[in-house]
Enzyme design. Sequence first.
Site, short mmCIF file in Angstrom:
data_model
loop_
_atom_site.label_atom_id
_atom_site.label_comp_id
_atom_site.label_asym_id
_atom_site.label_seq_id
_atom_site.Cartn_x
_atom_site.Cartn_y
_atom_site.Cartn_z
N SER A 1 0.17 23.93 -25.23
CA SER A 1 0.29 24.18 -23.81
C SER A 1 -0.52 25.38 -23.34
CB SER A 1 1.76 24.39 -23.45
OG SER A 1 2.25 25.56 -24.10
N LYS B 1 -0.32 34.54 -20.78
CA LYS B 1 0.16 33.20 -20.42
C LYS B 1 1.26 33.31 -19.36
CE LYS B 1 1.74 28.92 -22.72
NZ LYS B 1 2.22 28.34 -24.00
N SER C 1 1.62 25.53 -29.56
CA SER C 1 0.89 25.85 -28.32
C SER C 1 -0.02 27.06 -28.38
CB SER C 1 1.86 26.01 -27.16
OG SER C 1 2.31 24.74 -26.75
N1 GLN Z 1 2.82 20.13 -27.81
C1 GLN Z 1 4.10 20.71 -28.07
C2 GLN Z 1 5.09 20.22 -27.05
O1 GLN Z 1 4.68 19.62 -26.13
C3 GLN Z 1 3.95 22.16 -28.13
C4 GLN Z 1 4.73 22.96 -27.17
C5 GLN Z 1 4.61 24.42 -27.37
O2 GLN Z 1 4.31 24.92 -28.44
N2 GLN Z 1 4.96 25.14 -26.33
O3 GLN Z 1 6.25 20.42 -27.16
#
Ligand code: GLN
Length: 499
Positions: A154, A79, A178
Amino acid sequence: MTFIGKSASELADLIAKGDASSQEVTKEFFDRAEALNHKTFSYLHLNRHTAMAAAKLADDERAAGKSASALHGVPIAVKDVLTTTDAPTTSGSKILEGWMPQYDATVVRKLREARLPILGKTNMDEFAMGSSTEYSAYGPSKNPWDLERIPGGSGGGSSSAIAGHLAPLAIGSDTGGSIRFPAAVTGSVGAKPTYGAVSRYGAIALASSLDQIGPVTNTVLDAALLQDVIAGHDPHDSTSLPESLGSMADAVRKADFKGLKVGIVKQLSKDGFQEGVKELFEDTVAKLVAQGVEVVEVDCPSFEYAVAAYYLILPAEASSNLAKFDSVRFGLRVMPEGNPTIERVMAATREAGFGPEVKRRIILGTYALSSGYYDAYYGSAQKVRTLIQQDLAKAFSQVDVLITPTAPTTAFKIGEKVNDPLAMYLNDIATIPANLAGIPGISVPNGLAKEDGLPSGVQVLAPAKQDAQMYRVGALIEQLYVAEWGAPLIAKAPNLEVL
Ligand code: GLN
């Protein structure tokens, strides 16, 4: 022989036995990634030269009788939240476009030392804020099961790379889900280790008290093998656990049902879930009961406030972490019209470099932390965090692990929620408590929902530092499904080449 569709542990065995070389495996995945990336947009950056050079090094060492790890020679996608000295690192943001870090993240260094060739950097929502990759400054990734749908976020670049077989292994980061949410909606496995089990050094921080790096893979064993490679104490990360949590791969290989007690969270098993997702979850529970597992309901009343607390704590920490993107130290610099004072250069750069969701969270976070509002917002959210930890401690005094559906729905359509932040935030309802409490969680595929034929996942949560218990139960659930399907769910994903 084709290597596409094989699990990472199968590939590692082939390489270890000399039946395949890392260069052959890496080349096949790289060719496929390069050919199909225009369909899934899993990767922001692919580098054949560095991937193949790493594969050659792995092969040379094998030829000399050396094995650096149990995944020696198996290629991986990383990532774009992790710094790499040989590839640009953007965290999905325009403000870091083209930035070449001066050092490798600890996880990247460990991957290199374990001789896992890095194929490329995967797409993500900007600064890991989002659940769909639609907030990536470079455009959305697509779900290989249906290219009109999101692959989760994400880390949708990593999950789509796994589900589309554009990589046999991937790394994600999980601040509120995420890793686990993208895994659930793409039929992959995704694990968030205990907070501190894996170093965050070189991970571009979103919310430092919540962030964890972890594996996204085809199978639970692959995830366990990868966690074994990346975990361990790091003096560069002050929150890194001093002790080892043991071998996750051993926990998977030795998994049995003996004496297992599983809890179902009352607040996360009924309302708010798509019918097909709920049915699949009930099926998982029935399968466990049929194995003689004791399943009880546990009450976690504070979970009701988890999303609200998270969306105060996260923006508060993020607003502070993102202050360093100021046009002076990294990436983009935009000159304003008129007199370029330092303040005006910073303002023009941040205005041009950050997308709308990032700006929304910076504004929310600075507001929640401002004097006069601190106690009402940030302070209250921290109290809720403690209550959630207490709910979990009580639940884990009754059971070994908890299970929930990972996500409320299957993959939604690109565009469906992008203009509705609240709808987007609610995707995290089942994953956020683990981040607030620092406990480990894994998402394991549990079937295709009846309404849309799309993948769904079951989440296993274990007490802090009991990642081995989480992997054990994840592996047991996977075994029950593989017995039924004849292969991991990912084997059923459509072949993108014939789409
Ligand atoms: N959907 C969550 C957010 O927008 C998850 C983010 C993450 O785990 N990086 O904060």
